[in-house]
Write a protein that holds these residues in place. Structure first.
Motif, mmCIF file in Angstrom:
data_model
loop_
_atom_site.group_PDB
_atom_site.id
_atom_site.type_symbol
_atom_site.label_atom_id
_atom_site.label_comp_id
_atom_site.label_asym_id
_atom_site.label_seq_id
_atom_site.Cartn_x
_atom_site.Cartn_y
_atom_site.Cartn_z
ATOM 1 N N GLY A 32 58.319 42.174 36.759
ATOM 2 C CA GLY A 32 58.589 43.255 35.825
ATOM 3 C C GLY A 32 57.627 43.282 34.658
ATOM 4 N N THR A 33 56.980 42.158 34.381
ATOM 5 C CA THR A 33 55.999 42.090 33.300
ATOM 6 C C THR A 33 54.657 42.634 33.773
ATOM 7 N N VAL A 34 53.969 43.361 32.890
ATOM 8 C CA VAL A 34 52.606 43.809 33.152
ATOM 9 C C VAL A 34 51.657 42.869 32.416
ATOM 10 N N LEU A 35 50.734 42.283 33.145
ATOM 11 C CA LEU A 35 49.771 41.339 32.584
ATOM 12 C C LEU A 35 48.394 42.004 32.593
ATOM 13 N N GLU A 36 47.893 42.331 31.407
ATOM 14 C CA GLU A 36 46.651 43.089 31.292
ATOM 15 C C GLU A 36 45.439 42.182 31.105
ATOM 16 N N ASN A 37 44.451 42.371 31.986
ATOM 17 C CA ASN A 37 43.121 41.776 31.841
ATOM 18 C C ASN A 37 43.119 40.254 31.805
ATOM 19 N N VAL A 38 44.146 39.644 32.383
ATOM 20 C CA VAL A 38 44.186 38.190 32.534
ATOM 21 C C VAL A 38 43.561 37.840 33.877
ATOM 22 N N VAL A 39 42.664 36.877 33.876
ATOM 23 C CA VAL A 39 41.981 36.462 35.100
ATOM 24 C C VAL A 39 42.913 35.583 35.934
ATOM 25 N N LEU A 40 42.979 35.864 37.246
ATOM 26 C CA LEU A 40 43.803 35.085 38.159
ATOM 27 C C LEU A 40 42.939 34.233 39.068
ATOM 28 N N ASP A 41 43.467 33.094 39.487
ATOM 29 C CA ASP A 41 42.836 32.315 40.544
ATOM 30 C C ASP A 41 42.892 33.149 41.826
ATOM 31 N N SER A 42 41.769 33.262 42.499
ATOM 32 C CA SER A 42 41.675 34.181 43.640
ATOM 33 C C SER A 42 42.609 33.801 44.788
ATOM 34 N N LYS A 43 42.975 32.531 44.910
ATOM 35 C CA LYS A 43 43.836 32.104 46.013
ATOM 36 C C LYS A 43 45.297 31.952 45.587
ATOM 37 N N THR A 44 45.509 31.264 44.483
ATOM 38 C CA THR A 44 46.880 30.964 44.072
ATOM 39 C C THR A 44 47.508 32.061 43.220
ATOM 40 N N HIS A 45 46.661 32.937 42.640
ATOM 41 C CA HIS A 45 47.119 33.978 41.718
ATOM 42 C C HIS A 45 47.812 33.405 40.476
ATOM 43 N N VAL A 46 47.419 32.190 40.116
ATOM 44 C CA VAL A 46 47.887 31.590 38.870
ATOM 45 C C VAL A 46 47.023 32.116 37.726
ATOM 46 N N PRO A 47 47.616 32.652 36.668
ATOM 47 C CA PRO A 47 46.825 33.172 35.553
ATOM 48 C C PRO A 47 46.099 32.047 34.810
#
Length: 529
Positions: free
Chosen positions: A292-307
């Protein structure tokens, strides 16, 4: 002016078409955003999005339509740039042409937790995630309210619609135009969602003073015994962080009104900065980043999607937008009594202001009108390191009326309710930016805690020789030398020079307030020479 397409088509006709999805649920909007490849899910279920070229507000692209309603009230100038009704009409009709063939998302809700003053709003967006943002940031209506909801203002968010400066008279492809006559906000050319919430904030800052409501760029919380506190300050000064206190209930993190009955939140959500976010420093915000949260312009790990909150590749201005009930101790509805404590937050990059000081009423008026801070990187595009700025009333970009209108409302409320005002520096100590260090959050929390508890009301104080503010001689949990900036600098002469330079900047800035009373003007810093 008739806001119609050349063929007679109106926005209402477009919304009633089968291409418009109205009042979708949070899961439906997230599904739509993912299907349309507008974002990705993080490991905690938040929706991560990027905003392209524009990762902050575009103040040079904001306009107010000069019409019969606004002409004699708005403080026209570089902040409140005028747009003619003809210009707006042309842009609007072009926007309708653009929107006519596109899938749209519609949200109806409110701005203002106090039903006596709330503004019914409608958000029409090109992106599903923009509509999710609006649903999380504004106040959601109950089902019975939705049946009778009639928007008093409509926000159109169309990032793909770009203005033509040569044809439209704008400064760039971005346009954020507010028409009070038509009750429309038109946003084009930018994907940054913060433009939507701040445009409605500007609308409320225009409308509410006429209803004897003091609109404020501040966060607010309330203690167990019902004591309300306000935290004024620009983005990056700590409003969200300091108001999200596990021992107090959060009324709201950014925008409020102070009516004759008390304080109320304008919003139904929070828009928290999350650069370098860590669970040990800001646990409430950390835990709010979920489905439900929108996370703007935070880089994610390409595999784990951990911010990776330390990665500022896209911008310093990374943000999390979530409903206020994601904060465990949120006050719902977002209303409180008259405040007992008011805190002005500033991030002083020169490192010369004390970390906390008590203000007289006259000093409170002076520092409120001055609105000093150091603008931090990322909140506006083009800002890459702290820049000293004076933002009148801690919110100049969002104040359509003359500054004295808001200052007089503050003065009236202080006279009526005797709130104690403190100036808190969350910026630098032991030297300026680049030499000194950022004030420890633990120290700031200890100082704010003491202020909210009333523990500083009767302690001995020493007036700062330059700024005149009243600095406590002792605060539990804070080293005594930290309380006096000149004691933290290795070079006393360098401190004096920097302090005098800032005092002179205050004085020069205040010259523009020609109609301010002499006792308020005299409450400012003492400039030597």
């Amino acid at each position: 002016m008739s806001l119609r397409h050349a063929n007679g088509l109106t926005l209402d006709h477009i919304i009633r078409s089968d291409r418009a999805s109205i009042q979708l649920s949070v899961p439906q909007l997230i599904e739509a955003a993912l299907y349309r490849r507008e974002g990705s899910l993080t490991d905690s279920g938040a929706l991560q999005v990027t905003t392209g070229t524009y990762t902050g507000r575009s103040p040079k692209d904001k306009y107010i339509v000069r019409d019969s309603i606004t002409a004699s009230h708005v403080a026209w100038g570089s902040t409140n740039q005028p747009m003619t009704t003809e210009q707006f009409g042309r842009l609007y009709r072009k926007a309708l042409q653009y929107l006519e063939q596109r899938e749209l998302f519609v949200f109806d809700g409110y701005a203002g937790a106090d039903a006596a003053y709330r503004l019914p709003v409608r958000v029409v967006s090109e992106y599903a995630w923009h509509n999710l943002f609006a649903q999380q940031l504004f106040i959601k209506p109950m089902q019975e309210e939705l049946r009778s909801h009639k928007p008093a203002f409509t926000v159109i968010s169309a990032p793909g619609f770009k203005a033509d400066p040569a044809e439209d008279g704008t400064n760039s492809e971005v346009v954020v135009a507010i028409s009070f006559e038509e009750r429309v906000v038109l946003i084009g050319g930018t994907e940054y969602a913060g433009e939507m919430k701040k445009s409605i904030f500007s609308v409320l800052n225009y409308l509410l003073p006429f209803q004897d409501v003091f609109p404020m760029h501040c966060s607010a919380n309330i203690g167990a015994d019902g004591d309300t506190a306000l935290f004024f300050g620009l983005s990056g000064t700590g409003k969200t962080t300091l108001s999200a206190d596990p021992n107090r209930s959060l009324i709201g993190d950014d925008e409020h009104g102070w009516s004759p009955q008390g304080v109320f939140n304008f919003e139904g959500g929070c828009y928290a900065k999350c650069a370098d976010l860590a669970p040990e420093k800001e646990p409430e915000i950390w835990q709010a980043i979920r489905f439900g949260t929108v996370l703007e312009n935070v880089v994610l790990d390409s595999k784990t999607h951990v911010p990776d909150y330390a990665d500022k590749t896209l911008t310093e201005n990374t943000r999390a937008a979530y409903p206020i009930d994601f904060i465990p101790n949120a006050m719902i509805p977002g209303v409180g009594g008259h405040p007992k404590t008011i805190i002005f937050l500033t991030a002083d990059a020169s490192g010369v202001l004390p970390p906390i000081a008590r203000l007289t009423k006259e000093q409170a008026m002076y520092y409120f009108l001055s609105g000093y801070t150091s603008k931090l990187a990322g909140t506006e595009r083009g800002v890459t390191q702290p820049v000293a700025t004076f933002s009148t009333c801690f919110g100049a970009p969002f104040l359509p009326l003359q500054p004295t209108v808001y200052a007089e409302l503050l003065g009236q409320r202080l006279d009526e309710h005797r709130a104690q005002v403190y100036l808190v520096n969350t910026g630098w100590t032991s030297g300026p930016y680049g030499t000194g260090s950022r004030m420890k959050l633990s120290y700031t929390r200890a100082m704010v805690k003491a202020a909210l508890a009333g523990a500083l009301a009767d302690v001995t104080v020493t007036a700062d020789p330059i700024f005149g503010v009243l600095v406590p001689d002792y605060i539990p949990g804070v080293p005594n030398e930290v309380l006096v900036p000149r004691h933290t600098w290795p070079d006393a002469k360098a401190y004096e020079a920097a302090a005098q330079e800032l005092a002179q900047q205050f004085s020069r800035n205040f010259e523009k307030f020609s109609d301010v009373a002499d006792n308020i003007r005299a409450a400012g810093p003492r400039v030597s020479g």
